[in-house]
Design an enzyme around this catalytic site. Structure first.
Site, PDB file in Angstrom:
ATOM      1  N   GLN A 102      38.767  33.542  70.595  1.00 50.47           N
ATOM      2  CA  GLN A 102      37.947  34.702  70.266  1.00 50.47           C
ATOM      3  C   GLN A 102      38.288  35.849  71.224  1.00 50.47           C
ATOM      4  O   GLN A 102      37.849  36.974  71.029  1.00 50.47           O
ATOM      5  CB  GLN A 102      36.457  34.384  70.409  1.00 50.47           C
ATOM      6  CG  GLN A 102      35.985  33.239  69.528  1.00 50.47           C
ATOM      7  CD  GLN A 102      34.601  32.781  69.917  1.00 50.47           C
ATOM      8  OE1 GLN A 102      33.595  33.351  69.484  1.00 50.47           O
ATOM      9  NE2 GLN A 102      34.537  31.756  70.767  1.00 50.47           N
ATOM     10  N   ASP A 105      42.174  39.229  75.197  1.00 51.46           N
ATOM     11  CA  ASP A 105      42.825  39.574  76.465  1.00 51.46           C
ATOM     12  C   ASP A 105      44.285  39.108  76.565  1.00 51.46           C
ATOM     13  O   ASP A 105      44.952  39.403  77.554  1.00 51.46           O
ATOM     14  CB  ASP A 105      42.002  39.011  77.655  1.00 51.46           C
ATOM     15  CG  ASP A 105      41.811  37.487  77.578  1.00 51.46           C
ATOM     16  OD1 ASP A 105      40.790  36.983  78.094  1.00 51.46           O
ATOM     17  OD2 ASP A 105      42.698  36.794  77.017  1.00 51.46           O
ATOM     18  N   HIS A 120      40.007  37.529  66.780  1.00 46.95           N
ATOM     19  CA  HIS A 120      39.384  38.848  66.901  1.00 46.95           C
ATOM     20  C   HIS A 120      40.353  39.923  67.361  1.00 46.95           C
ATOM     21  O   HIS A 120      39.917  40.962  67.854  1.00 46.95           O
ATOM     22  CB  HIS A 120      38.178  38.769  67.856  1.00 46.95           C
ATOM     23  CG  HIS A 120      37.085  37.875  67.337  1.00 46.95           C
ATOM     24  ND1 HIS A 120      36.152  37.278  68.161  1.00 46.95           N
ATOM     25  CD2 HIS A 120      36.799  37.440  66.080  1.00 46.95           C
ATOM     26  CE1 HIS A 120      35.330  36.529  67.428  1.00 46.95           C
ATOM     27  NE2 HIS A 120      35.706  36.619  66.173  1.00 46.95           N
ATOM     28  N   THR A 189      32.727  29.040  75.395  1.00 47.15           N
ATOM     29  CA  THR A 189      32.135  29.916  74.380  1.00 47.15           C
ATOM     30  C   THR A 189      30.661  29.559  74.181  1.00 47.15           C
ATOM     31  O   THR A 189      30.287  28.400  74.153  1.00 47.15           O
ATOM     32  CB  THR A 189      32.895  29.854  73.037  1.00 47.15           C
ATOM     33  OG1 THR A 189      32.285  30.775  72.114  1.00 47.15           O
ATOM     34  CG2 THR A 189      32.887  28.458  72.421  1.00 47.15           C
ATOM     35  N   ASN A 214      32.083  23.658  79.389  1.00 48.85           N
ATOM     36  CA  ASN A 214      31.308  24.880  79.593  1.00 48.85           C
ATOM     37  C   ASN A 214      30.424  24.675  80.818  1.00 48.85           C
ATOM     38  O   ASN A 214      30.097  23.557  81.156  1.00 48.85           O
ATOM     39  CB  ASN A 214      30.447  25.139  78.337  1.00 48.85           C
ATOM     40  CG  ASN A 214      29.937  26.570  78.271  1.00 48.85           C
ATOM     41  OD1 ASN A 214      29.507  27.128  79.269  1.00 48.85           O
ATOM     42  ND2 ASN A 214      30.003  27.178  77.089  1.00 48.85           N
TER      43      ASN A 214
HETATM   44  C1  BV8 Z   1      31.807  38.991  60.005  1.00 48.87           C
HETATM   45  C2  BV8 Z   1      36.258  41.410  69.491  1.00 48.87           C
HETATM   46  C3  BV8 Z   1      31.911  39.040  57.666  1.00 48.87           C
HETATM   47  C4  BV8 Z   1      35.883  42.764  69.962  1.00 48.87           C
HETATM   48  C5  BV8 Z   1      34.190  40.238  68.905  1.00 48.87           C
HETATM   49  C6  BV8 Z   1      23.266  36.551  61.747  1.00 48.87           C
HETATM   50  C7  BV8 Z   1      23.645  35.207  61.730  1.00 48.87           C
HETATM   51  C8  BV8 Z   1      24.988  34.836  61.725  1.00 48.87           C
HETATM   52  C9  BV8 Z   1      25.987  35.816  61.749  1.00 48.87           C
HETATM   53  C10 BV8 Z   1      25.580  37.138  61.779  1.00 48.87           C
HETATM   54  C11 BV8 Z   1      24.252  37.515  61.778  1.00 48.87           C
HETATM   55  N1  BV8 Z   1      24.197  38.869  61.820  1.00 48.87           N
HETATM   56  C12 BV8 Z   1      25.453  39.356  61.843  1.00 48.87           C
HETATM   57  C13 BV8 Z   1      26.300  38.317  61.792  1.00 48.87           C
HETATM   58  C14 BV8 Z   1      27.747  38.383  61.761  1.00 48.87           C
HETATM   59  C15 BV8 Z   1      28.291  38.639  63.159  1.00 48.87           C
HETATM   60  C16 BV8 Z   1      27.711  37.675  64.184  1.00 48.87           C
HETATM   61  O1  BV8 Z   1      28.107  36.526  64.262  1.00 48.87           O
HETATM   62  N2  BV8 Z   1      26.762  38.186  64.983  1.00 48.87           N
HETATM   63  C17 BV8 Z   1      26.150  37.355  66.011  1.00 48.87           C
HETATM   64  C18 BV8 Z   1      25.910  38.220  67.260  1.00 48.87           C
HETATM   65  C19 BV8 Z   1      24.860  36.771  65.464  1.00 48.87           C
HETATM   66  N3  BV8 Z   1      29.714  38.391  63.034  1.00 48.87           N
HETATM   67  C20 BV8 Z   1      30.522  39.388  62.647  1.00 48.87           C
HETATM   68  O2  BV8 Z   1      30.142  40.536  62.467  1.00 48.87           O
HETATM   69  C21 BV8 Z   1      31.967  38.999  62.394  1.00 48.87           C
HETATM   70  N4  BV8 Z   1      32.374  39.481  61.110  1.00 48.87           N
HETATM   71  O3  BV8 Z   1      30.871  38.237  59.990  1.00 48.87           O
HETATM   72  O4  BV8 Z   1      32.430  39.472  58.882  1.00 48.87           O
HETATM   73  C22 BV8 Z   1      31.056  40.172  57.219  1.00 48.87           C
HETATM   74  C23 BV8 Z   1      31.675  41.382  56.952  1.00 48.87           C
HETATM   75  C24 BV8 Z   1      30.880  42.438  56.503  1.00 48.87           C
HETATM   76  C25 BV8 Z   1      29.492  42.288  56.391  1.00 48.87           C
HETATM   77  C26 BV8 Z   1      28.893  41.055  56.720  1.00 48.87           C
HETATM   78  C27 BV8 Z   1      29.676  39.988  57.151  1.00 48.87           C
HETATM   79  C28 BV8 Z   1      32.866  39.643  63.424  1.00 48.87           C
HETATM   80  C29 BV8 Z   1      32.606  39.019  64.768  1.00 48.87           C
HETATM   81  C30 BV8 Z   1      33.680  39.448  65.752  1.00 48.87           C
HETATM   82  C31 BV8 Z   1      33.139  40.508  66.673  1.00 48.87           C
HETATM   83  N5  BV8 Z   1      34.160  40.808  67.719  1.00 48.87           N
HETATM   84  N6  BV8 Z   1      35.166  40.475  69.793  1.00 48.87           N
HETATM   85  C32 BV8 Z   1      35.878  42.849  71.473  1.00 48.87           C
HETATM   86  O5  BV8 Z   1      36.145  41.849  72.173  1.00 48.87           O
HETATM   87  O6  BV8 Z   1      35.596  43.956  71.942  1.00 48.87           O
HETATM   88  S1  BV8 Z   1      32.973  39.155  69.300  1.00 48.87           S
HETATM   89  C33 BV8 Z   1      33.011  38.844  70.967  1.00 48.87           C
HETATM   90  O7  BV8 Z   1      31.741  38.306  71.310  1.00 48.87           O
HETATM   91  C34 BV8 Z   1      33.980  37.756  71.387  1.00 48.87           C
HETATM   92  O8  BV8 Z   1      35.189  37.840  70.702  1.00 48.87           O
HETATM   93  C35 BV8 Z   1      33.235  36.482  71.123  1.00 48.87           C
HETATM   94  O9  BV8 Z   1      33.369  36.094  69.782  1.00 48.87           O
HETATM   95  C36 BV8 Z   1      31.814  36.914  71.368  1.00 48.87           C
HETATM   96  C37 BV8 Z   1      31.389  36.544  72.776  1.00 48.87           C
HETATM   97  O10 BV8 Z   1      31.241  35.173  72.751  1.00 48.87           O
HETATM   98  P1  BV8 Z   1      31.947  34.256  73.856  1.00 48.87           P
HETATM   99  O11 BV8 Z   1      33.424  34.471  73.819  1.00 48.87           O
HETATM  100  O12 BV8 Z   1      31.442  32.891  73.655  1.00 48.87           O
HETATM  101  O13 BV8 Z   1      31.450  34.836  75.244  1.00 48.87           O
HETATM  102  P2  BV8 Z   1      29.972  34.790  75.833  1.00 48.87           P
HETATM  103  O14 BV8 Z   1      29.960  35.780  76.946  1.00 48.87           O
HETATM  104  O15 BV8 Z   1      28.958  34.876  74.732  1.00 48.87           O
HETATM  105  O16 BV8 Z   1      29.828  33.312  76.435  1.00 48.87           O
HETATM  106  C38 BV8 Z   1      30.645  32.919  77.508  1.00 48.87           C
HETATM  107  C39 BV8 Z   1      30.522  31.406  77.586  1.00 48.87           C
HETATM  108  O17 BV8 Z   1      31.374  30.942  78.614  1.00 48.87           O
HETATM  109  C40 BV8 Z   1      29.108  30.955  77.945  1.00 48.87           C
HETATM  110  O18 BV8 Z   1      28.769  29.840  77.143  1.00 48.87           O
HETATM  111  C41 BV8 Z   1      29.230  30.549  79.425  1.00 48.87           C
HETATM  112  O19 BV8 Z   1      28.359  29.476  79.742  1.00 48.87           O
HETATM  113  C42 BV8 Z   1      30.669  30.080  79.471  1.00 48.87           C
HETATM  114  N7  BV8 Z   1      31.337  30.186  80.776  1.00 48.87           N
HETATM  115  C43 BV8 Z   1      31.218  31.195  81.693  1.00 48.87           C
HETATM  116  N8  BV8 Z   1      32.066  30.953  82.722  1.00 48.87           N
HETATM  117  C44 BV8 Z   1      32.724  29.792  82.439  1.00 48.87           C
HETATM  118  C45 BV8 Z   1      32.266  29.293  81.204  1.00 48.87           C
HETATM  119  N9  BV8 Z   1      32.724  28.153  80.659  1.00 48.87           N
HETATM  120  C46 BV8 Z   1      33.666  27.478  81.336  1.00 48.87           C
HETATM  121  N10 BV8 Z   1      34.164  27.882  82.529  1.00 48.87           N
HETATM  122  C47 BV8 Z   1      33.718  29.021  83.108  1.00 48.87           C
HETATM  123  N11 BV8 Z   1      34.228  29.407  84.307  1.00 48.87           N
END
Ligand code: BV8
Ligand code: ZN
Length: 246
Positions: A102, A105, A120, A189, A214
């Site tokens: 996802q 980088d 993404h 993630t 994680n």
């Molecule tokens: C889409 C690129 C179809 C840009 C990104 C309601 C329910 C379900 C879905 C939705 C909803 N409402 C809206 C939606 C759809 C939406 C969505 O899922 N929203 C979420 C917020 C509910 N999805 C979309 O819009 C997708 N498109 O659905 O299209 C569509 C089309 C039209 C109309 C309707 C539907 C597009 C999603 C892509 C968005 N782009 N990134 C950029 O980077 O600038 S998303 C971005 O955020 C990332 O790519 C990644 O996906 C997300 C962040 O998540 P993580 O990578 O997991 O990072 P996070 O910080 O959250 O967590 C870090 C984790 O690491 C933690 O668990 C932590 O504990 C752990 N960690 C930390 N340090 C360590 C570690 N683990 C191990 N070792 C360590 N050292």
């Protein structure tokens, strides 16, 4: 000291013909790149969900492009960490490894992984919204917003924003990898963004042996056969070293 790795995980990985991995921002945290959950100071006042959107870009293209320029600077200074490198090493002991990321980088590529699915997009690619022309480095140098030298249209990062479709060919390959994997690892993630977050579930449903790495259990933890709690940069090298014939 008791073995941190369940014997079944080691056995399954040793016997696996195909291992699929989903990674998120957590795998890059030890490279000094802020995760979305703890967005770094400079941008703490905006939530990524507020910036990684087309309407935010159209509303304030400079602010959004500046955010991506800032992230590009951070990423270019960063290096793949032992977690990324271990996934590249995994290809030496497992016939087929598919890294589904996802992250935008580019660190898996720099670490040497050879089969990467960028769900993404990538920070390193930009293109013109109007004519689609890929932007060059000089097109995005200087003060944002950036105009396309060919048609004057606005240049945007080649990433998938919220509300945008993921590239269908890449998404298809990702689901096929999840469905065919013998072992599926979900690493760093929070598994809240869809459709990426359904990949570990698809793998579990298709009979893969699943494990999460994680620092805390994510939303897909209930679907995992094994939960390895800790930093991916520490766990992955140790895990992969257990697989090579001693
Ligand atoms: C889409 C690129 C179809 C840009 C990104 C309601 C329910 C379900 C879905 C939705 C909803 N409402 C809206 C939606 C759809 C939406 C969505 O899922 N929203 C979420 C917020 C509910 N999805 C979309 O819009 C997708 N498109 O659905 O299209 C569509 C089309 C039209 C109309 C309707 C539907 C597009 C999603 C892509 C968005 N782009 N990134 C950029 O980077 O600038 S998303 C971005 O955020 C990332 O790519 C990644 O996906 C997300 C962040 O998540 P993580 O990578 O997991 O990072 P996070 O910080 O959250 O967590 C870090 C984790 O690491 C933690 O668990 C932590 O504990 C752990 N960690 C930390 N340090 C360590 C570690 N683990 C191990 N070792 C360590 N050292
Ligand atoms: Zn153009």
């Amino acid at each position: 000291m008791n073995d941190p790795f369940p014997a079944e995980l080691i056995e399954r990985l040793k016997a696996a013909r195909h291992v699929a991995v989903l990674t998120g921002a957590g795998i890059s945290a030890e490279s000094g790149i802020a995760t979305f959950r703890d967005a770094d100071g400079l941008w703490a006042r905006f939530k990524p969900e507020e910036l990684a959107r087309m309407d935010a870009f159209l509303d304030n293209p400079k602010r959004v492009q500046d955010w991506y320029s800032h992230r590009r600077t951070v990423v270019r200074r960063a290096r793949p960490n032992p977690g990324h490198l271990a996934l590249a090493d995994l290809e030496r002991v497992v016939e087929r490894v598919t890294v589904i990321t996802q992250n935008v980088d580019g660190l898996h590529e720099r670490a040497g992984s050879s089969r990467i699915l960028e769900l993404h997009g990538s920070l390193e690619r930009n293109y013109c919204v109007d004519c689609g022309r890929p932007a060059t480095e000089e097109d995005i140098t200087g003060d944002a917003p950036y105009a396309c030298p060919t048609c004057g249209g606005m240049i945007r990062p080649d990433v998938v924003w919220f509300g945008e479709m993921l590239p269908s060919d890449i998404l298809e390959k990702a689901f096929a990898a999840a469905a065919s994997a013998d072992v599926f690892l979900s690493i760093g993630t929070s598994a809240v963004v869809h459709p990426a977050a359904s990949l570990p579930v698809e793998a579990a449903r298709s009979g893969a042996f699943t494990a999460e790495i994680n620092v805390e259990a994510s939303a897909v933890a209930p679907y995992m056969d094994v939960e390895l709690t800790g930093k991916s940069g520490e766990i992955l090298p140790e895990l992969v070293s257990r697989l090579s014939p001693s």
